[in-house]
Design a protein around this motif. Structure first.
Motif, short mmCIF file in Angstrom:
data_model
loop_
_atom_site.label_atom_id
_atom_site.label_comp_id
_atom_site.label_asym_id
_atom_site.label_seq_id
_atom_site.Cartn_x
_atom_site.Cartn_y
_atom_site.Cartn_z
N PRO A 11 5.01 -11.65 -8.41
CA PRO A 11 4.76 -12.39 -7.18
C PRO A 11 5.98 -12.28 -6.26
O PRO A 11 7.12 -12.38 -6.72
N VAL A 12 5.73 -12.04 -4.98
CA VAL A 12 6.83 -11.91 -4.02
C VAL A 12 6.54 -12.78 -2.80
O VAL A 12 5.39 -12.94 -2.39
N SER A 13 7.59 -13.32 -2.22
CA SER A 13 7.41 -14.21 -1.07
C SER A 13 7.30 -13.45 0.24
O SER A 13 6.72 -13.94 1.20
N ASP A 14 7.86 -12.25 0.30
CA ASP A 14 7.82 -11.43 1.52
C ASP A 14 7.56 -9.98 1.10
O ASP A 14 8.46 -9.29 0.64
N LEU A 15 6.32 -9.56 1.26
CA LEU A 15 5.91 -8.24 0.76
C LEU A 15 6.70 -7.11 1.40
O LEU A 15 7.16 -6.20 0.70
N ASP A 16 6.90 -7.15 2.71
CA ASP A 16 7.64 -6.08 3.37
C ASP A 16 9.09 -6.02 2.90
O ASP A 16 9.62 -4.93 2.65
N ARG A 17 9.73 -7.18 2.76
CA ARG A 17 11.11 -7.21 2.27
C ARG A 17 11.19 -6.63 0.86
O ARG A 17 12.09 -5.85 0.53
N SER A 18 10.23 -6.98 0.01
CA SER A 18 10.23 -6.50 -1.37
C SER A 18 9.98 -4.99 -1.43
O SER A 18 10.63 -4.29 -2.21
N LYS A 19 9.06 -4.50 -0.62
CA LYS A 19 8.83 -3.05 -0.58
C LYS A 19 10.11 -2.33 -0.18
O LYS A 19 10.51 -1.34 -0.81
N ALA A 20 10.78 -2.82 0.86
CA ALA A 20 12.02 -2.18 1.32
C ALA A 20 13.10 -2.23 0.24
O ALA A 20 13.84 -1.26 0.05
N PHE A 21 13.18 -3.34 -0.49
CA PHE A 21 14.17 -3.47 -1.56
C PHE A 21 13.95 -2.39 -2.62
O PHE A 21 14.88 -1.66 -2.99
N TYR A 22 12.73 -2.26 -3.10
CA TYR A 22 12.46 -1.30 -4.17
C TYR A 22 12.53 0.15 -3.68
O TYR A 22 12.95 1.04 -4.43
N GLU A 23 12.18 0.38 -2.44
CA GLU A 23 12.36 1.73 -1.88
C GLU A 23 13.84 2.08 -1.82
O GLU A 23 14.23 3.23 -2.04
N ALA A 24 14.70 1.10 -1.55
CA ALA A 24 16.15 1.34 -1.50
C ALA A 24 16.71 1.73 -2.87
O ALA A 24 17.77 2.33 -2.96
N LEU A 25 15.97 1.39 -3.93
CA LEU A 25 16.38 1.79 -5.28
C LEU A 25 15.96 3.23 -5.59
O LEU A 25 16.28 3.75 -6.64
N GLY A 26 15.21 3.83 -4.67
CA GLY A 26 14.74 5.19 -4.88
C GLY A 26 13.34 5.24 -5.46
O GLY A 26 12.83 6.32 -5.78
N TRP A 27 12.68 4.10 -5.61
CA TRP A 27 11.32 4.06 -6.12
C TRP A 27 10.36 4.19 -4.94
O TRP A 27 10.69 3.84 -3.82
N LYS A 28 9.19 4.71 -5.17
CA LYS A 28 8.26 5.06 -4.10
C LYS A 28 7.07 4.11 -4.02
O LYS A 28 6.59 3.62 -5.03
N VAL A 29 6.60 3.90 -2.81
CA VAL A 29 5.38 3.11 -2.58
C VAL A 29 4.18 4.05 -2.66
O VAL A 29 4.16 5.09 -2.01
N ASN A 30 3.21 3.70 -3.49
CA ASN A 30 1.95 4.45 -3.56
C ASN A 30 1.01 3.80 -2.55
O ASN A 30 0.46 2.73 -2.80
N GLN A 31 0.82 4.46 -1.42
CA GLN A 31 0.02 3.89 -0.33
C GLN A 31 -1.45 3.72 -0.71
O GLN A 31 -2.15 2.90 -0.11
N ASP A 32 -1.93 4.47 -1.72
CA ASP A 32 -3.33 4.34 -2.14
C ASP A 32 -3.64 2.96 -2.71
O ASP A 32 -4.79 2.54 -2.73
N PHE A 33 -2.62 2.28 -3.21
CA PHE A 33 -2.81 0.98 -3.84
C PHE A 33 -1.95 -0.09 -3.15
O PHE A 33 -1.46 -1.01 -3.78
N THR A 34 -1.81 0.05 -1.84
CA THR A 34 -0.98 -0.86 -1.06
C THR A 34 -1.78 -1.35 0.15
O THR A 34 -2.45 -0.56 0.81
N ASP A 35 -1.72 -2.66 0.37
CA ASP A 35 -2.35 -3.25 1.55
C ASP A 35 -1.55 -4.49 1.95
O ASP A 35 -0.40 -4.63 1.53
N GLY A 36 -2.14 -5.39 2.69
CA GLY A 36 -1.44 -6.58 3.12
C GLY A 36 -1.20 -7.61 2.04
O GLY A 36 -0.42 -8.54 2.22
#
Length: 139
Positions: A11-36
């Motif tokens: 569970p995350v309080s701010d989805l965009d902030r959390s996505k940016a955090f994990y992307e900064a670790l070098g991990w990738k967002v799979n857009q096929d399973f991502t929405d609001g």
């Protein structure tokens, strides 16, 4: 698709902030399973994080979401290929807004058995423990 995969639902309080955090670790967002409501973060071929907004996360369980910043209910350990990789991942987490938790007793115990580990918390307080263990067959 691999025969077995692990999906960790967080569970995350701010989805965009959390996505940016994990992307900064070098991990990738799979857009096929991502929405609001959710974002799929690919750690490697067999491990994914599902970042879920609090509202969406509550549809998975009738139990309330705990305060991950005040308590710990899980620690996610990730084995890496070297002590340098542990430090690089942890430093990326700190630069992206995470915080480091230092336990000197634990570090001393790890050093005695040839381990190097660090602990960081993501912006929502989820605890990550990247580590390297120098055991036969890893070098």
């Amino acid at each position: 698709m691999a025969s077995k995969m692990i999906f960790i639902n967080l569970p995350v309080s701010d989805l965009d902030r959390s996505k940016a955090f994990y992307e900064a670790l070098g991990w990738k967002v799979n857009q096929d399973f991502t929405d609001g409501n959710a974002a799929c973060i690919v750690v490697d071929d067999n491990i994914c994080l599902m970042l879920l907004t609090h509202d969406f996360f509550t549809t998975f369980s009738p139990r309330p979401i705990g305060d991950t910043k005040a308590t710990v209910t899980a620690a996610y350990a990730v084995a890496l290929g070297s002590a340098a990789e542990v430090d690089t991942l942890t430093e990326a987490a700190l630069q992206a807004g995470g915080t480091e938790e230092i336990n000197t007793d634990k570090r001393a115990q790890e050093a005695q058995v040839g381990m190097h580990g660090r602990t960081f918390l993501d912006p929502d307080g989820h605890q990550w423990e990247p580590f390297f263990m120098d055991y036969p067959g890893t070098n």
